[in-house]
Design a protein around this motif. Structure first.
Motif, PDB file in Angstrom:
ATOM      1  N   TYR A  49       0.818  -1.214   0.000  1.00 45.10           N
ATOM      2  CA  TYR A  49       0.000   0.000   0.000  1.00 45.10           C
ATOM      3  C   TYR A  49       0.853   1.265   0.000  1.00 45.10           C
ATOM      4  N   TYR A  52       1.955   1.686  -3.544  1.00 42.90           N
ATOM      5  CA  TYR A  52       0.810   2.127  -4.354  1.00 42.90           C
ATOM      6  C   TYR A  52       0.535   3.619  -4.134  1.00 42.90           C
ATOM      7  N   ALA A  53       0.526   4.049  -2.871  1.00 44.99           N
ATOM      8  CA  ALA A  53       0.233   5.450  -2.568  1.00 44.99           C
ATOM      9  C   ALA A  53       1.277   6.379  -3.175  1.00 44.99           C
ATOM     10  N   GLU A  56       0.939   5.799  -7.375  1.00 41.17           N
ATOM     11  CA  GLU A  56      -0.319   6.169  -8.028  1.00 41.17           C
ATOM     12  C   GLU A  56      -0.831   7.533  -7.574  1.00 41.17           C
ATOM     13  N   ARG A  57      -0.638   7.850  -6.311  1.00 36.72           N
ATOM     14  CA  ARG A  57      -1.176   9.104  -5.794  1.00 36.72           C
ATOM     15  C   ARG A  57      -0.101  10.163  -5.567  1.00 36.72           C
ATOM     16  N   GLY A  58       1.128   9.708  -5.340  1.00 34.09           N
ATOM     17  CA  GLY A  58       2.223  10.652  -5.146  1.00 34.09           C
ATOM     18  C   GLY A  58       2.962  10.988  -6.422  1.00 34.09           C
ATOM     19  N   GLY A  59       2.708  10.234  -7.484  1.00 35.06           N
ATOM     20  CA  GLY A  59       3.309  10.525  -8.773  1.00 35.06           C
ATOM     21  C   GLY A  59       4.751  10.084  -8.947  1.00 35.06           C
ATOM     22  N   TRP A 114      -8.022   2.539   3.510  1.00 36.74           N
ATOM     23  CA  TRP A 114      -8.231   2.213   2.100  1.00 36.74           C
ATOM     24  C   TRP A 114      -9.605   1.612   1.800  1.00 36.74           C
TER      25      TRP A 114
END
Length: 267
Positions: A49, A52-53, A56-59, A114
């Motif tokens: 996770y 992934y964070a 996908e979310r932090g670029g 999540w």
């Protein structure tokens, strides 16, 4: 048909190698420090996770996100060791109880952060390697190669370095190792950091291939252990003890055939 068979063989090899990473972490932790940490699967989830964070979310690019993902899992392992595991050295029951408690805590925290909705990363390394008429996904080949390299490097590190020899000495006799100059508290911490970081790496690699969901079946795991123990105990009475390990394998195969979602999973 050949494509399907090779694809399943590769999938099985990857999952088996990830299980190998978890088993290696448990073996290292218990064999060297005498601490039982059966919660390594949860540190794998943390690494997955976190990666992934960050990706996908932090670029962050996936290869860059893997490193801090592993560090987050290792940091969680460090805190768990300082708060709980270091008090369970050479005590199997206490280590098991702490592990079960942490599994519940980490899964509940992941559910809050999540939810139970599966998430997955975009294609990290698209495309396939063509070998004749057969295509093998590049990312799966990379993941398998990385895991094998890490396992081999761990073995060589234990067998051929001073730190590895110190670890073996600590496992045999902590007091004698301390007298020979081995800083035993640091070594114990290093082993816990490495094993949980290793689990985090397995999770980071898993995240690049499969969807992630925090929900697990703690009750299923507990009942699975009870059922396995009873079957092995009764089986050793009715049949030769040499076949004891085969009972567990037979139970595992039966569960996979008739309850592929787990003992209490939804079909």
């Amino acid at each position: 048909m050949t494509q399907l068979v090779l694809g399943q063989v590769l999938n099985g090899a990857i999952i088996g190698a990830m299980y190998g990473i978890i088993a290696l972490g448990i073996t290292l932790t218990f064999g060297i420090t005498g601490i039982v940490n059966f919660a390594l699967g949860e540190f794998m989830m943390i690494g997955a996770y976190a990666t992934y964070a960050l990706a996908e979310r932090g670029g962050l690019p996936y290869p860059v996100a893997v490193v801090p993902g592993c560090l987050v899992a290792a940091a969680a392992g460090y805190l768990s060791n300082k708060a709980f595991f270091r008090f369970t050295r050479n005590n199997l029951v206490n280590g098991l109880l702490v592990s079960i408690g942490l599994i519940s805590i980490f899964e509940s925290a992941a559910m809050l952060l999540w939810t139970a909705t599966p998430v997955e990363m975009h294609f990290v390394l698209p495309g396939a390697l063509r070998v004749g008429d057969i295509g093998l996904p590049k990312m799966k080949l990379v993941v398998f190669a990385v895991i094998v390299v890490v396992i081999v490097a761990t073995y060589l590190g234990l067998a051929r370095t001073w730190l590895g020899r110190a670890a073996f000495a600590y496992a045999q006799n902590p007091e004698a190792a301390m007298l020979m100059g081995v800083h035993t508290p640091r070594l114990e911490t290093a082993v816990m950091l490495y094993s949980t970081g290793l689990a985090g790496l397995g999770g980071a690699l898993y995240a690049s291939l499969y969807s992630l969901e925090p929900a697990g079946s703690l009750m299923g795991s507990l009942w699975g252990g009870v059922i396995l123990g009873v079957i092995e105990g009764v089986g050793s009475i009715l049949l030769p003890t040499a076949f004891r390990d085969a009972y567990g394998l037979a139970v595992l195969v039966a569960i996979l055939l008739f309850r592929p979602a787990g003992l209490f999973g939804d079909e």
